[in-house]
Design a protein around this motif. Structure first.
Motif, PDB file in Angstrom:
ATOM      1  N   MET A  17       0.827  -1.205   0.000  1.00  0.00           N
ATOM      2  CA  MET A  17       0.000   0.000   0.000  1.00  0.00           C
ATOM      3  C   MET A  17       0.868   1.264   0.000  1.00  0.00           C
ATOM      4  N   SER A  47       1.175   4.267  -2.897  1.00  0.00           N
ATOM      5  CA  SER A  47       1.129   5.710  -2.658  1.00  0.00           C
ATOM      6  C   SER A  47       2.210   6.446  -3.444  1.00  0.00           C
ATOM      7  N   TYR A  58      -4.725   3.840   6.490  1.00  0.00           N
ATOM      8  CA  TYR A  58      -4.872   3.370   5.113  1.00  0.00           C
ATOM      9  C   TYR A  58      -5.591   4.391   4.230  1.00  0.00           C
ATOM     10  N   LEU A  78      -3.768   6.014   0.831  1.00  0.00           N
ATOM     11  CA  LEU A  78      -4.420   5.764  -0.454  1.00  0.00           C
ATOM     12  C   LEU A  78      -5.374   6.879  -0.855  1.00  0.00           C
ATOM     13  N   ILE A 110      -5.713   7.407  -4.635  1.00  0.00           N
ATOM     14  CA  ILE A 110      -5.649   6.205  -5.458  1.00  0.00           C
ATOM     15  C   ILE A 110      -6.515   6.305  -6.711  1.00  0.00           C
TER      16      ILE A 110
END
Length: 522
Positions: free
Chosen positions: A18, A22, A62, A66, A69
């Motif tokens: 993750m 990023s 999280y 993100l 995203i």
């Protein structure tokens, strides 16, 4: 997160891939490397100081990493309006000021700069009338894609909800739903503050960051969170400027830390691939198609299972660096200038550097970055020759060429499978591609696909899938009707049904659905 099959080994930290993802969003939006990671550090430290529960802090963690995203969801549209979508994203800024005056300034500065004066005036006039609706559609797409990716990564309903609110603001001035106050999910409230703080710090230091956050309290930002940040701004920002932000953000993941099986790495990589391939309709499904071809070709050549796993994963990840090249270059119908070509040639380098940051992904970095190398040394970005290109890299290179040739590009139509095979054979004879790898890829490309017509997800009909493919490419209902020789009203009905069945409302989210379910090819 469910495994992807095969032998299971030790679980991996979900935070690692993750955090790598990023880095892709930083690159796509023209931000300094590790902007998202630094924002993640500020968010994690702030929520710890404020005494939030471990579960709340995990959601914040999280959602912040993100936050952007969905940034590739509007790259195609931004390129059409502004040319360089990366520059436009950078100038727009993370504050997300969507007031008419702010949007007008951006439009006047960037829209149609390379067009003749008469055409540019016409474009600006159109944007004066339709600019707000275009912006809302773009924000909606970003939110829908972000929410869907959180769902695919199994990050929980709280993170999914937060990433679906990326353009909302505390005072209700955001879009598309004008959420106000605590109706805006806490993880997104923190994420918005953290990004604003980091970008202001980058531009003017801790005093500028603290001052801006204070001014935006009660407007863009949750005033309670803003006060908490301002009270301890210098220490929080110091945390984000430590010598190795990567290690620091991984260490800050709240306990109990999230782990996934090693087999689930394919699912994560597929998510990376789809985010990258959203950048342009010309790329939709490219990475997953290359991965499938490369793995199957390796199987035809009798390569061992670990190598097949590497080919599949490297195929999914090989084009991560594409996000760092402006979309208008990828979609340019004519030849590239020398400067433009140099930017394109750098994308394998960016792929390698992103993958090298993660201990989980770094074993794939070299293989993924070699996909444009050629045996005679004419490839890029290294220009290495046959002796430095091992068998997996030769297979991946042939698979990439094969799949790209069967995709439409701005400067040429898509080739048939037979035409693609003939071109690969010519490249093999010329000493650019490996003969055995070419033979195996051509054999794999000719294999029948397992899905038959009438077996589509979400209850989509055969005709709706045909319409969905055109919709994902950005075609209007009128263009869809002409292309399929149906009436405009019939095309409209199909589009409405597609949106209802897939549960989305934007072109980008439809494209993501199509890639996720392998619907882009017969």
């Amino acid at each position: 997160m469910a495994g992807a099959g095969g032998a299971e080994s030790a679980p991996m930290r979900l935070a690692e891939p993750m955090a790598a993802l990023s880095l892709i969003t930083d690159l796509a939006m023209g931000k300094p490397t590790e902007t998202a990671i630094r924002a993640g550090i500020v968010a994690a430290c702030l929520t710890e100081r404020l005494g939030l529960s471990a579960t709340e802090r995990r959601h914040v963690y999280y959602a912040t990493l993100l936050r952007s995203i969905g940034c590739t969801s509007t790259s195609h549209e931004m390129a059409g309006l502004f040319g360089d979508d990366i520059e436009a994203s950078r100038k727009a800024g993370v504050q997300g000021d969507v007031t008419p005056a702010a949007v007008a300034r951006l439009v006047i500065d960037l829209a149609g700069r390379d067009l003749p004066l008469v055409d540019r005036v016409g474009l600006l006039a159109m944007l004066a009338i339709q600019g707000k609706s275009i912006g809302v559609r773009g924000m909606t797409a970003h939110c829908e894609v972000g929410a869907r990716m959180a769902e695919r990564f199994e990050l929980g309903e709280e993170v999914r909800q937060a990433l679906g609110q990326v353009s909302e603001r505390w005072d209700g001035s955001g879009y598309p739903r004008h959420l106000r106050g605590e109706a805006l999910a806490l993880p997104m409230r923190v994420a918005i503050l953290a990004y604003i703080a980091i970008e202001a710090h980058e531009a003017g230091g801790s005093e500028a960051s603290s001052s801006l956050v204070g001014r935006l309290a009660g407007k863009l930002l949750d005033p309670n969170l803003a006060r908490g940040f301002v009270t301890d701004a210098r220490a929080l920002l110091a945390e984000s400027t430590c010598p190795d932000p990567w290690d620091r953000v991984l260490a800050l993941e709240p306990d109990p830390k999230l782990f996934v099986s090693a087999g689930a790495l394919t699912n994560v990589a597929r998510g990376f691939a789809d985010v990258v391939d959203l950048k342009s309709p010309f790329f939709h499904g490219h990475s997953s198609g290359v991965a499938l071809l490369a793995e199957e070709a390796g199987r035809h050549m009798g390569r061992p299972d670990p190598e097949l796993d590497a080919l599949r994963l490297a195929g999914l990840l090989h084009d991560l660096g594409r996000v760092g090249v402006p979309t208008n270059l990828w979609e340019k119908p004519g030849p590239l200038s020398m400067g433009e070509w140099e930017r394109v040639r750098l994308h394998p380098y960016h792929t390698e550097r992103i993958l090298m940051r993660s201990a989980v992904l770094s074993p794939l970095a070299r293989l993924a970055s070699l996909h444009h190398e050629r045996l005679d040394g004419s490839g890029y970005h290294r220009g290495v020759k046959a002796g430095e290109i091992d068998v997996p890299a030769r297979i991946l290179a042939a698979a990439d060429v094969c799949h790209a040739l069967t995709e439409e590009r701005p400067h040429r139509p898509a080739m048939t499978t037979l035409e693609s095979a003939a071109e690969l054979q010519r490249m093999a004879v010329a000493g650019r591609l490996d003969r055995e790898a070419v033979a195996a890829v051509c054999e794999a490309a000719g294999a029948p696909r397992p899905r038959t017509r009438g077996q589509y997800p979400a209850g989509l009909s055969d005709r709706e899938v045909e319409v969905l493919r055109l919709l994902a490419r950005g075609e209007t209902k009128k263009e869809i009707a002409a292309g399929l020789h149906i009436s405009a009203s019939t095309a409209h009905t199909h589009v409405v049904h597609i949106y209802e069945k897939t549960g989305v409302t934007s072109r980008a989210a439809v494209a993501l659905f199509a890639m996720e379910h392998d619907l882009l090819r017969d």
